[in-house]
Write an enzyme that holds these catalytic residues in place. Structure first.
Site, PDB file in Angstrom:
ATOM      1  N   LYS A  52       0.841  -1.203   0.000  1.00  0.00           N
ATOM      2  CA  LYS A  52       0.000   0.000   0.000  1.00  0.00           C
ATOM      3  C   LYS A  52       0.874   1.251   0.000  1.00  0.00           C
ATOM      4  CE  LYS A  52      -3.796  -2.466   2.129  1.00  0.00           C
ATOM      5  NZ  LYS A  52      -4.443  -2.942   3.354  1.00  0.00           N
ATOM      6  N   GLN A  96      -4.872  -1.837   9.602  1.00  0.00           N
ATOM      7  CA  GLN A  96      -4.639  -3.143   8.958  1.00  0.00           C
ATOM      8  C   GLN A  96      -5.178  -4.265   9.848  1.00  0.00           C
ATOM      9  OE1 GLN A  96      -3.211  -3.566   5.798  1.00  0.00           O
ATOM     10  NE2 GLN A  96      -3.837  -5.693   6.060  1.00  0.00           N
ATOM     11  N   ASP A 119     -11.063   2.985   3.787  1.00  0.00           N
ATOM     12  CA  ASP A 119     -11.400   1.560   3.670  1.00  0.00           C
ATOM     13  C   ASP A 119     -12.905   1.363   3.493  1.00  0.00           C
ATOM     14  OD1 ASP A 119      -9.437  -0.367   3.553  1.00  0.00           O
ATOM     15  OD2 ASP A 119      -9.084  -0.415   5.712  1.00  0.00           O
TER      16      ASP A 119
END
Ligand code: NAD
Length: 288
Positions: A52, A96, A119
């Site tokens: 990422k 995460q 997200d």
């Protein structure tokens, strides 16, 4: 010939667009900035967070990985996120997963502010998806969004198609069912308790597997008509320790119209969606 739905060319094309958008933002005094919170050292999480960061930097955005000790106490963890929520220089923040056991009870979707939730896990972002209202002002979950981009870029019709999604998680199956329904597909959301799964998968136009079991889907799930599209979301490890999907590619590929490979299929599309969401968040700060 079966069409292999690789994401390599799509990634190249969208990366170019993202670089241009990023340059435009920089020229307007905004440096898109993502914070990735990583707790502990889960090997897969280390790889995903590094990818990422690498992709953000490739398009010209800034990305910090906040690597926290596995034993971090809950209050310190929450304080770090609260500070990021207040930091006006930061446009996006992701946590995460998975989190260590002592933090896993936290309602992750509510920790990052709605406007930085790239997200797409915040209840308000999920509500926008659920209600199909003002989607452009909210963030859509990255993997579902990436799957739709992959289908659209390959000129695969979604409207009026029958889709079987296998897997009902909060990050893939459920939001994807909603997104595809909004796009006028007719969706059957299957899971571990679904009876006669093969009867369902054989009847649909598009099969999307997000289960997490290596090579679960073989030719017995596929229609004999060779008219289906298979999308493999799975990222698993095979008996040789290699990355593989949920779909037994070799056994399925000759029975379908099109199929995504693993690696090089859905995986890169998730990171692209994340970068798109980050730039969307950053653009909100520019008065155009
Ligand atoms: P999860 O474990 O949260 O959910 C798995 C789902 O599969 C559950 O809903 C369960 O009901 C269903 N299931 C389990 N066994 C089944 C069976 N035998 N038959 C039918 N359904 C069954 O998983 P997740 O987080 O959604 O991830 C699924 C897979 O997708 C994993 O391999 C994960 O690594 C991968 N993934 C990939 C990406 C990407 O970017 N490519 C992103 C997210 C997840």
């Amino acid at each position: 010939m079966t069409q292999i739905l690789s994401s390599i060319a799509i990634k190249k094309k969208i990366t170019k667009e993202l670089k241009l958008e990023c340059r435009f933002l920089l020229e307007n005094g905004i440096e898109p900035y993502l914070k990735v919170i990583l707790v502990g050292s889960n090997p897969a999480s280390l790889v995903y967070t590094a990818s990422k960061k690498k992709f953000c930097e490739k398009i010209g955005a800034k990305c910090d990985i906040i690597a926290l000790n596995e034993q971090i106490d809950q209050n310190t963890f929450l304080d770090i996120i609260a500070k990021i929520n207040l930091d006006t220089n930061v446009h996006g923040c992701i946590i995460q997963l998975p989190l260590p056991k002592h933090l896993s009870h936290l309602d992750i979707g509510k920790l990052v502010n709605e406007d930085k939730d790239v997200d797409g896990f915040h209840p308000n972002n999920l509500y926008a998806l659920f209600s199909n209202h003002e989607m452009e002002k909210h963030f859509t979950s990255c993997t579902p969004k990436g799957i739709v981009t992959l289908l659209v870029e390959n000129n695969i019709e979604i409207a009026n198609k029958r889709v079987a999604i296998i897997g009902r998680s909060m990050i893939v199956g459920k939001p994807l069912a909603c997104l595809l329904t909004n796009l006028n597909a007719t969706v059957t959301l299957c899971h571990s308790k679904t009876l006669n799964l093969r009867e369902i998968t054989k009847e649909v136009d598009i099969i999307i597997s997000a289960v997490g079991i290596a090579h679960l889907i073989d030719e017995t799930f596929i229609s004999h008509k060779k008219n289906q599209i298979v999308v493999d979301v799975g990222m698993n490890t095979d008996t040789q320790g290699q990355l593989c999907g949920d779909v037994n590619f070799e056994r399925v590929k000759d029975h379908v119209l099109a199929i995504t490979p693993v690696p090089g299929g859905v995986g890169p599309m998730t990171i692209i969606s994340l970068a798109q969401n980050l730039l969307q968040a950053s653009k909100k700060k520019v008065s155009l």
